[in-house]
Design a protein around this motif. Structure first.
Motif, PDB file in Angstrom:
ATOM      1  N   ALA A 195      -4.270  -1.966  -2.918  1.00 30.31           N
ATOM      2  CA  ALA A 195      -3.311  -2.983  -3.795  1.00 30.31           C
ATOM      3  C   ALA A 195      -1.800  -2.401  -3.946  1.00 30.31           C
ATOM      4  CB  ALA A 195      -3.761  -3.104  -5.295  1.00 30.31           C
ATOM      5  N   GLU A 196      -1.718  -1.034  -3.849  1.00 39.78           N
ATOM      6  CA  GLU A 196      -0.458  -0.495  -3.741  1.00 39.78           C
ATOM      7  C   GLU A 196       0.067  -0.654  -2.400  1.00 39.78           C
ATOM      8  OE1 GLU A 196       3.106   1.484  -4.613  1.00 39.78           O
ATOM      9  OE2 GLU A 196       1.496   0.750  -5.899  1.00 39.78           O
ATOM     10  N   VAL A 197      -0.574  -0.403  -1.529  1.00 44.29           N
ATOM     11  CA  VAL A 197      -0.005  -0.708  -0.134  1.00 44.29           C
ATOM     12  C   VAL A 197       0.259  -2.079   0.321  1.00 44.29           C
ATOM     13  CG1 VAL A 197      -0.618  -0.730   2.426  1.00 44.29           C
ATOM     14  CG2 VAL A 197      -1.269   1.365   1.063  1.00 44.29           C
ATOM     15  N   GLU A 198      -0.462  -3.206  -0.305  1.00 45.38           N
ATOM     16  CA  GLU A 198       0.140  -4.515  -0.138  1.00 45.38           C
ATOM     17  C   GLU A 198       1.256  -4.688  -0.854  1.00 45.38           C
ATOM     18  OE1 GLU A 198      -3.484  -6.699  -1.486  1.00 45.38           O
ATOM     19  OE2 GLU A 198      -4.504  -6.249   0.388  1.00 45.38           O
ATOM     20  N   HIS A 199       1.320  -4.248  -1.888  1.00 45.35           N
ATOM     21  CA  HIS A 199       2.645  -4.451  -2.582  1.00 45.35           C
ATOM     22  C   HIS A 199       3.737  -3.875  -2.002  1.00 45.35           C
ATOM     23  CE1 HIS A 199       5.454  -4.421  -6.090  1.00 45.35           C
ATOM     24  NE2 HIS A 199       5.837  -3.199  -5.881  1.00 45.35           N
ATOM     25  N   ARG A 200       3.610  -2.524  -1.319  1.00 50.65           N
ATOM     26  CA  ARG A 200       4.705  -1.901  -0.312  1.00 50.65           C
ATOM     27  C   ARG A 200       4.938  -2.944   0.796  1.00 50.65           C
ATOM     28  NH1 ARG A 200       6.524   3.075  -1.681  1.00 50.65           N
ATOM     29  NH2 ARG A 200       6.528   3.950   0.348  1.00 50.65           N
ATOM     30  N   HIS A 201       3.892  -3.388   1.283  1.00 53.26           N
ATOM     31  CA  HIS A 201       4.188  -4.250   2.571  1.00 53.26           C
ATOM     32  C   HIS A 201       5.042  -5.415   2.217  1.00 53.26           C
ATOM     33  CE1 HIS A 201       1.464  -2.340   5.304  1.00 53.26           C
ATOM     34  NE2 HIS A 201       0.478  -2.749   4.722  1.00 53.26           N
ATOM     35  N   GLU A 202       4.936  -6.100   1.036  1.00 48.03           N
ATOM     36  CA  GLU A 202       5.587  -7.215   0.656  1.00 48.03           C
ATOM     37  C   GLU A 202       6.872  -6.655   0.293  1.00 48.03           C
ATOM     38  OE1 GLU A 202       7.012 -11.026  -0.214  1.00 48.03           O
ATOM     39  OE2 GLU A 202       5.119 -10.267   0.660  1.00 48.03           O
ATOM     40  N   ALA A 203       7.325  -5.559  -0.413  1.00 47.31           N
ATOM     41  CA  ALA A 203       8.585  -4.959  -0.554  1.00 47.31           C
ATOM     42  C   ALA A 203       9.390  -4.591   0.636  1.00 47.31           C
ATOM     43  CB  ALA A 203       8.622  -3.761  -1.493  1.00 47.31           C
ATOM     44  N   ALA A 204       8.600  -4.260   1.709  1.00 52.63           N
ATOM     45  CA  ALA A 204       9.356  -4.078   3.079  1.00 52.63           C
ATOM     46  C   ALA A 204       9.812  -5.055   3.702  1.00 52.63           C
ATOM     47  CB  ALA A 204       8.245  -3.064   3.829  1.00 52.63           C
ATOM     48  N   ARG A 205       8.812  -6.156   3.693  1.00 53.77           N
ATOM     49  CA  ARG A 205       9.253  -7.355   4.214  1.00 53.77           C
ATOM     50  C   ARG A 205      10.477  -8.028   3.565  1.00 53.77           C
ATOM     51  NH1 ARG A 205       8.770 -12.705   3.473  1.00 53.77           N
ATOM     52  NH2 ARG A 205       8.158 -12.522   1.479  1.00 53.77           N
ATOM     53  N   THR A 206      10.567  -7.982   2.311  1.00 48.91           N
ATOM     54  CA  THR A 206      11.856  -8.565   1.592  1.00 48.91           C
ATOM     55  C   THR A 206      12.967  -7.862   1.644  1.00 48.91           C
ATOM     56  OG1 THR A 206      11.323  -7.758  -0.301  1.00 48.91           O
ATOM     57  CG2 THR A 206      10.359  -9.985   0.157  1.00 48.91           C
ATOM     58  N   GLY A 207      12.897  -6.420   2.216  1.00 46.26           N
ATOM     59  CA  GLY A 207      14.006  -5.383   2.064  1.00 46.26           C
ATOM     60  C   GLY A 207      14.102  -4.739   0.860  1.00 46.26           C
ATOM     61  N   ALA A 208      13.304  -5.204  -0.166  1.00 45.52           N
ATOM     62  CA  ALA A 208      13.297  -4.482  -1.492  1.00 45.52           C
ATOM     63  C   ALA A 208      13.020  -2.762  -1.293  1.00 45.52           C
ATOM     64  CB  ALA A 208      12.406  -4.932  -2.498  1.00 45.52           C
ATOM     65  N   LEU A 209      12.042  -2.512  -0.651  1.00 43.81           N
ATOM     66  CA  LEU A 209      11.777  -1.155  -0.365  1.00 43.81           C
ATOM     67  C   LEU A 209      12.683  -0.326   0.000  1.00 43.81           C
ATOM     68  CD1 LEU A 209       9.445   0.657  -0.281  1.00 43.81           C
ATOM     69  CD2 LEU A 209       8.746   0.462   1.939  1.00 43.81           C
ATOM     70  N   LEU A 210      13.590  -0.586   0.972  1.00 45.42           N
ATOM     71  CA  LEU A 210      14.673   0.286   1.323  1.00 45.42           C
ATOM     72  C   LEU A 210      15.769   0.394   0.274  1.00 45.42           C
ATOM     73  CD1 LEU A 210      14.861  -0.499   5.242  1.00 45.42           C
ATOM     74  CD2 LEU A 210      13.741   1.086   4.066  1.00 45.42           C
ATOM     75  N   ARG A 211      15.694  -0.653  -0.514  1.00 39.13           N
ATOM     76  CA  ARG A 211      16.841  -0.691  -1.658  1.00 39.13           C
ATOM     77  C   ARG A 211      16.207   0.162  -2.979  1.00 39.13           C
ATOM     78  NH1 ARG A 211      17.036  -6.102  -0.247  1.00 39.13           N
ATOM     79  NH2 ARG A 211      15.933  -6.690  -2.057  1.00 39.13           N
ATOM     80  N   SER A 212      14.983   0.418  -2.936  1.00 41.43           N
ATOM     81  CA  SER A 212      14.352   1.055  -3.865  1.00 41.43           C
ATOM     82  C   SER A 212      14.631   2.426  -4.159  1.00 41.43           C
ATOM     83  CB  SER A 212      13.013   0.895  -4.077  1.00 41.43           C
ATOM     84  OG  SER A 212      12.156   1.387  -3.093  1.00 41.43           O
ATOM     85  N   HIS A 213      14.486   3.061  -5.408  1.00 41.19           N
ATOM     86  CA  HIS A 213      14.536   4.435  -5.506  1.00 41.19           C
ATOM     87  C   HIS A 213      13.268   5.219  -4.979  1.00 41.19           C
ATOM     88  CE1 HIS A 213      18.089   3.798  -7.653  1.00 41.19           C
ATOM     89  NE2 HIS A 213      17.334   2.940  -8.941  1.00 41.19           N
ATOM     90  N   PRO A 214      13.175   6.358  -4.373  1.00 36.38           N
ATOM     91  CA  PRO A 214      12.149   7.137  -4.084  1.00 36.38           C
ATOM     92  C   PRO A 214      10.992   7.412  -5.170  1.00 36.38           C
ATOM     93  CG  PRO A 214      13.837   8.180  -2.976  1.00 36.38           C
ATOM     94  CD  PRO A 214      14.554   7.207  -4.029  1.00 36.38           C
ATOM     95  N   CYS A 215      11.707   7.392  -6.299  1.00 32.28           N
ATOM     96  CA  CYS A 215      10.870   7.506  -7.744  1.00 32.28           C
ATOM     97  C   CYS A 215      11.561   7.409  -8.745  1.00 32.28           C
ATOM     98  CB  CYS A 215      10.283   9.220  -7.577  1.00 32.28           C
ATOM     99  SG  CYS A 215      11.415  10.283  -7.828  1.00 32.28           S
ATOM    100  N   GLY A 216      11.096   7.648  -9.989  1.00 31.72           N
ATOM    101  CA  GLY A 216      11.855   7.586 -11.344  1.00 31.72           C
ATOM    102  C   GLY A 216      12.533   8.772 -11.661  1.00 31.72           C
ATOM    103  N   SER A 217      12.666   9.833 -10.989  1.00 32.43           N
ATOM    104  CA  SER A 217      13.419  10.859 -11.292  1.00 32.43           C
ATOM    105  C   SER A 217      15.136  10.578 -11.400  1.00 32.43           C
ATOM    106  CB  SER A 217      13.145  12.002 -10.190  1.00 32.43           C
ATOM    107  OG  SER A 217      13.887  13.277 -10.538  1.00 32.43           O
TER     108      SER A 217
END
Length: 382
Positions: free
Chosen positions: A232-254
């Protein structure tokens, strides 16, 4: 870390809002560096410096409340070595924090269990290292610790306290994963399994020897409950990568919605990422959170800034920890070698829909991991 429960949507929305507003919604407060055990995998470096007093902690709690912190997790060392722990929790509850405590539970008696329940501590995270005394006590180096820990879990549950069993997976216990899962359920706990074993905060990599072998890690990933959680987490990240949201995101909440305060009052990016923003013995929490350039450096990083990770085919399978990358490579933007290894194993398991064959595992063991490159160098806590 894999949990057998999914965070509620409301909590996720609150975290997202805090990130956008740069509110320290959750703080991990290390109130002591002392511990009654000597666990083989502990990443902390012990020192003899003067830990925060009760008055200092009370002042810091008031500052956190003013800054918007809601979730307060008390940790150590071992929090129960402090005789004033109850007073700390009472002050935190007066300020309306949602309080949890991380402990090995060996020092808990009936009195402690009663006040934990009476004060409304929302959760006690108890570390368990094996399904038997032979396995658990070998990790803690203290005979009898397993019996004491399980007795405390039973007492806490009887007192109505929610208990989460925190289980770091390593060579000593990963083969007993099913037994640990069964133990948690028999005791009425929610188990969390963490396959990451971090290096020590002084950059000593000796603890890497405790990391699980590839075949054992693959079997863990292949468990029906675990594989579905990761899928489920990988599928969510696949979708985020497809839209470009993954690269715009923070590595973590720190440094966005979370930080760590150590036993000396230093505000750190995270307990796993020992970048120090400042001392609460010298400046207020709000000043450090708002103005520290060290924390701002962490805050500015996006996944797209990671020169190797952003091009990696494993990126949507990866659970890279900034702290591990920083301590192992001396570089905030570098890959974490152990995360690369786990990502390759996870992809193989998900592609297979279960345990990969021996030839696949052998191929992964021989395949080169993504390279490393020294870029950003920041002070490491010694």
């Amino acid at each position: 870390m894999i949990s057998c429960a999914t965070p509620a949507g409301a909590a996720q929305r609150m975290t997202s809002t805090a990130t956008r507003a740069n509110v320290p919604l959750a703080v991990l407060f290390q109130i002591t560096n002392r511990c009654n055990l000597d666990c083989v995998h502990c990443y902390q470096v012990r020192d003899q410096e003067r830990e925060l007093s009760l008055d200092e902690i009370a002042r810091i709690l008031a500052e956190l409340s003013q800054a918007g912190t809601l979730y307060l997790s008390l940790t150590g060392g071992e929090p129960f070595v402090r005789p004033d722990l109850r007073a700390i929790v009472e002050q935190a509850r007066r300020l309306r924090f949602v309080v949890s405590i991380k402990t090995n539970a060996v020092l808990l008696g009936e009195e402690e269990m009663a006040w934990l329940s009476d004060l409304g501590v929302v959760q006690v995270d108890v570390s368990v290292y094996g399904p038997t005394a032979a396995v658990h006590d070998r990790v803690t180096k203290h005979p009898g610790s397993f019996v004491a820990t399980l007795a405390a879990i039973g007492g806490l549950r009887a007192a109505g306290v929610n208990v989460q069993m925190a289980i770091p997976l390593m060579r000593t216990n990963i083969e007993a994963f099913e037994d640990l899962l069964g133990l948690a359920r028999r005791l009425g706990c929610r188990p969390t399994f963490d396959p990451q074993i971090s290096v020590k905060e002084d950059c000593n990599r000796g603890l890497a020897r405790l990391r699980s072998h590839d075949d054992a890690m693959a079997r863990f990933f292949s468990h029906p409950e675990v594989i579905e959680s990761y899928r489920a987490e990988v599928e969510h990240r696949h979708e985020a990568a497809r839209t470009g949201a993954l690269l715009r995101s923070h590595p973590c909440g720190s440094c966005h919605n979370f930080c760590h305060i150590d036993h000396l009052g230093r505000v750190r990016a995270c307990n796993a990422l020992p970048i120090i923003g400042g001392s609460l013995r010298e400046r207020s929490f709000t000043e450090i959170w708002r103005d520290s350039e060290e924390l701002a450096t962490v805050r500015r990083v996006r996944v797209g800034d990671l020169p190797i990770c952003r091009e990696c085919e494993l990126i949507t399978y990866c659970t890279r920890c900034q702290g591990d990358a920083y301590l192992e490579a001396g570089d905030l933007l570098a890959p974490s070698p152990d995360a690369c290894r786990r990502a390759a194993l996870l992809r193989a398991v998900l592609d297979k829909g279960g345990m990969p064959d021996a030839a696949t595992l052998a191929g992964l063991a021989q395949a080169p991991l993504p390279g490393q490159r020294a870029r950003t160098h920041l002070p490491v806590l010694l």
